[in-house]
Write a protein that holds these residues in place. Structure first.
Motif, short mmCIF file in Angstrom:
data_model
loop_
_atom_site.label_atom_id
_atom_site.label_comp_id
_atom_site.label_asym_id
_atom_site.label_seq_id
_atom_site.Cartn_x
_atom_site.Cartn_y
_atom_site.Cartn_z
N ASP A 126 0.85 -1.20 0.00
CA ASP A 126 0.00 0.00 0.00
C ASP A 126 0.89 1.24 0.00
O ASP A 126 1.27 1.75 1.05
N THR A 127 1.23 1.69 -1.19
CA THR A 127 2.11 2.87 -1.33
C THR A 127 1.55 3.80 -2.40
O THR A 127 2.09 3.89 -3.51
N PRO A 128 0.46 4.50 -2.11
CA PRO A 128 -0.17 5.34 -3.13
C PRO A 128 0.64 6.55 -3.56
O PRO A 128 0.30 7.20 -4.54
N CYS A 129 1.72 6.83 -2.85
CA CYS A 129 2.51 8.02 -3.18
C CYS A 129 3.51 7.79 -4.29
O CYS A 129 4.15 8.73 -4.77
N LEU A 130 3.69 6.52 -4.69
CA LEU A 130 4.80 6.21 -5.60
C LEU A 130 4.70 6.93 -6.93
O LEU A 130 5.73 7.30 -7.53
N GLY A 131 3.50 7.15 -7.42
CA GLY A 131 3.35 7.82 -8.71
C GLY A 131 3.86 9.25 -8.67
O GLY A 131 4.64 9.68 -9.54
N ALA A 132 3.41 10.03 -7.66
CA ALA A 132 3.85 11.42 -7.55
C ALA A 132 5.34 11.49 -7.24
O ALA A 132 6.06 12.36 -7.76
#
Length: 859
Positions: free
Chosen positions: A168-174
């Motif tokens: 769960d790492t939703p920041c990877l895109g930004a």
């Protein structure tokens, strides 16, 4: 971790910003050591609070926000202390290594805090993304120093994530967007750290080591774009694209340029994976509206083009979801979306889907999606029509326009219909459907058609609702007059549309008008079977206009009606339309049927004549006088047509006898005349010598009823009970003249056929007449009282037992006695020219009154 060794790194100079220098370099009388100890103490305090909060039961979201605030404070203190080179210089002067160790411990405390947080929850890698943002906001925070820590934390996280199927790492895109830009930095040390950071980030995203070396990412935008697109999930890739898009508006032109290149490469390879396309398109529109001379305008428009390749429906729907008329920015985006021929079919398909909607009406596809515009009224079809005005003339659309010509033609015809009902559109001059239709004709090689339509004032007729249908007719006729080459595919599409059925009933009107006129131009009657079936089905369409148009077309085929296979199905469909609630449909059906019957071969006619005659009878009691009179006359004409088949129609004639008699009292003269005419035909067919009774100078309603009843007694006495039953239904009519006439008729029928009735039947009749005795009309009351007395007398003469009743009925069945006048109702003043038997009637009339009625019954 604080005991591990850190190699000294070379930091960027802090010169160039007086404000930053003032915050970092204190006055010379303040010892550097004091600043380092203050920073160290502050970091330790923050670390204790952050870690204590990490073990608490505070709401995760609130916990993260509080921790992020303290980490931001620590970030500013950590990366605002003097550089390592500066401390080494001071230490060498004072021969004191403590400052270097203290500096290293500060970095270690900050890094350890991040490692502990990430070790507990990889979701908190979000902090690294925020660090990258803080770095970009002020370049004097020394990017390399921060990047070293970011890379180490990412390396630790990649080892932790190894072997997991999902993290769960939703920041990877930004974060990937921030690091990818730094991979092309002019400082090699920053590029190196960013490349390692991207490598570890992609390892986390894939939950295993990737198949390339970190150095391959360094300053290789194509490799970065391919790797990011392949490894990141759609949601993360969307964040990556979104972050790069926001960078296009950065004040630093270098960053904006690098972001534009990365964005282009990523979308070229992986645009289908991008979600939230509508949000991206809306963001571009807003940015361009705010600054029409944006230096990255071309890059933003290219993003629209690339997204249209992958998701044409999402892009076009969003571009149509802005207020009309479209502004210059939106038109520019339309051009970008439709700039290439290979996407033209998809663009037109999407626009055609939108054109199925009705302006001002909420459609399912609009409700299901999230509208980004503030306009609550669905004006997307109007916007789509304006878009066609822009896109159809484009050279790259020529092939697609030819492919979708029938669909575009009919969609715009329907939009013209909708627009004619929207005064707001007309008043505002937003008649784009008309303009788009003109453009379609011109770019489809039909310039002569468009010119001819202008000469015929066609376009102005579309502006007026009353003449809109004529405008549709003109377009179809003009296309036929010029033998437009698209006829085969247009006819095929219209047939397909007709079979499938349009979404709205009013759409059928346009389809029927257009199809009918094309068929009139290119085919001679009778039409091919598949089109005949369409018109037969349309006869009973829910839209009255469609029914009338179909009936009108069928009527035009009367001269060749005998050439149509299964012509009976057409006639039966017309009979079904007699039941329509729309009186104009019924009238048109009556006229059409009569026109067809006049040309129909007698064999087919005779096989259907009973069904047709029976269908006329209910219409004789229709609420509309015109329909009543027409049904009565057509019934009579059918009897004349079928005079050679009299044996087949006798019971039909007698079945329609009651309404024919009662409506002689109709308030509309046209109905009365029709009844007289048809009753004369009936009398002739039944060989009753009474036709002269219908002459105006000898006419009396009661006289007609008396003669018909006496004739029935002689020739068709077995029908009397059925006629009584038919008449009972009219006693409760809302029309006074029908109640009055039915009281008289049922009295004569009872007097004539009372011996044929059972006691139960008489009881029913008495109950019905008792209600009429209380009628508000005094004339009806008086007539009903006479009839009531008659019923009672008939009831008294009936024997009580079933066996006796049956014997009495059989005996009286062969007993014939003509009935005499009963009511003295509206007799003519001069009976000298009356038919045979009138003298007897006259004598009876002179002596018959209500007072001596009882004596009459005793006679």
């Amino acid at each position: 971790m604080s005991g591990r060794e850190h190699k000294p790194v070379k930091f960027k100079s802090l010169e160039g910003s007086p404000g930053i220098r003032a915050s970092i370099f204190q006055p010379l009388d303040e010892p550097v050591a004091t600043r380092l100890w203050d920073a160290y103490a502050s970091l330790l305090s923050n670390q204790a609070m952050i870690l204590a909060m990490n073990s608490s039961f505070v709401d995760p979201l609130l916990q993260f926000e509080a921790q992020l605030t303290m980490i931001e404070s620590s970030f500013k203190k950590t990366f605002s202390i003097p550089s390592f080179d500066k401390l080494r210089e001071i230490s060498s002067r004072n021969n004191n290594k403590d400052l270097e160790n203290l500096h290293q411990n500060i970095l270690n405390v900050y890094e350890d805090t991040l490692l502990i947080l990430v070790s507990k929850d990889l979701y908190k890698l979000q902090i690294l993304k925020e660090m990258a943002v803080w770095m970009s906001e002020d370049t004097f925070y020394l990017q390399e120093r921060a990047l070293v820590i970011i890379t180490r934390v990412l390396s630790f996280a990649s080892r932790k994530a190894k072997g997991f199927t999902r993290v769960d790492t939703p920041c990877l895109g930004a974060l990937a967007a921030e690091l990818s830009l730094l991979c092309s930095h002019t400082d090699p040390s920053i590029t190196q750290q960013a490349s390692f950071g991207m490598y570890h980030l992609l390892c986390i995203a894939k939950c295993q080591h990737v198949e390339f070396l970190p150095n391959l990412l360094k300053q290789d935008k194509v490799n970065i774009a391919e790797s990011v697109g392949q490894i990141l999930l759609p949601s993360l890739l969307t964040d990556f694209v979104w972050s790069l898009l926001m960078k296009l508006s950065a004040s630093d032109s270098t960053i904006a340029f690098e972001a534009a290149i990365l964005l282009k490469l990523t979308l070229e390879y992986h645009a289908p994976k991008v979600t939230m396309v509508s949000k991206i398109v809306d963001a571009i529109y807003k940015q361009l509206c705010q600054n029409s001379s944006h230096i990255m305008k071309h890059a933003m428009l290219h993003v629209i083009t690339l997204l249209t390749h992958a998701s044409p429906k999402k892009v076009i729907f969003q571009l149509m979801d802005y207020p009309v008329p479209a502004d210059d920015t939106l038109i520019m985006m339309w051009h970008a979306a439709g700039s290439e021929s290979k996407v033209a079919p998809q663009v037109l398909k999407t626009i055609l889907l939108i054109l199925k909607g009705k302006p001002g009406e909420m459609e399912d596809y609009v409700i299901e999606r999230r509208r980004l515009s503030i306009d609550s009224t669905n004006m997307m079809p109007v916007a789509a029509s304006q878009a066609l005005c822009t896109l159809l003339p484009v050279a790259s659309y020529k092939k697609a326009v030819a492919e979708f010509f029938p669909e575009l033609l009919m969609a715009l015809m329907l939009q013209l219909f909708y627009s004619s009902h929207m005064s707001m559109v007309v008043n505002d001059g937003l008649f784009y459907a008309r303009d788009a239709l003109q453009v379609l004709l011109n770019c489809s090689g039909l310039q002569e058609v468009e010119v001819a339509l202008k000469k015929r004032n066609c376009w102005n007729q579309f502006s007026h609702e009353l003449f809109h249908h004529h405008g549709v007719y003109l377009v179809a006729k003009t296309l036929g007059d010029y033998n437009f080459p698209q006829f085969p595919e247009t006819l095929h599409y219209l047939y397909k549309l007709s079979v499938e059925g349009p979404k709205r009933s009013e759409d059928s009107v346009i389809t029927v008008i257009f199809l009918t006129e094309l068929l009139n131009n290119f085919f001679k009657d009778p039409l091919p079977e598949e089109f005949l079936v369409l018109f037969r089905n349309w006869v009973n369409d829910s839209n009255p206009t469609v029914s009338k148009l179909s009936l009108q077309k069928i009527a035009s085929m009367a001269p060749v009606i005998n050439q149509i296979d299964n012509v009976s199905s057409f006639l039966l469909a017309i009979l079904d339309s007699f039941l329509s609630k729309d009186k104009t449909v019924v009238i048109r059906a009556l006229l059409t049927l009569r026109r067809l019957l006049g040309k129909l071969d007698k064999v087919t006619y005779s096989s259907l004549c009973i069904r047709i005659a029976s269908s006329y009878c209910p219409l004789m009691d229709h609420g509309n006088g015109g329909i009543r009179s027409m049904a009565v006359r057509h019934f009579g004409e059918l009897l004349k047509d079928m005079s050679h088949y009299r044996w087949m129609l006798n019971h039909v004639v007698l079945g329609g006898l009651v309404p024919l008699i009662l409506f002689l009292e109709d308030t509309e003269i046209r109905v009365v005349r029709a009844c007289k005419s048809t009753l004369a035909i009936c009398a002739s067919e039944l060989k009753w010598p009474m036709s002269c009774l219908f002459d105006d100078q000898n006419y009396s309603f009661e006289l007609v009823v008396l003669n018909i009843c006496n004739s029935l007694l002689i020739s068709h006495k077995n029908y009397i009970t059925e006629l009584i039953a038919d008449t009972l239904g009219f006693l409760s009519s809302s029309r006074a003249y029908l109640r009055r006439a039915s009281v008289i008729l049922i009295g004569y029928l009872a007097a004539l056929g009372g011996h044929l009735l059972l006691k139960d039947e008489i009881d029913v009749m008495l109950e019905a007449i008792e209600r009429v005795v209380r009628d508000e009309d005094p004339v009806i009351r008086k007539l009903a009282e006479i009839t009531q007395m008659l019923f009672r007398r008939v009831a008294q003469n009936l024997t009580p037992t079933n066996m006796k009743q049956s014997f009495q009925k059989l005996f009286r069945f062969i007993y014939i006695q003509k009935v005499k006048p009963l009511y003295n109702y509206n007799w003519p003043s001069n009976l000298t020219d009356s038919p045979t038997g009138t003298k007897e009637i006259k004598n009876d009339k002179e002596g018959l009154t209500y007072e001596n009625y009882e004596d009459y019954l005793q006679d």
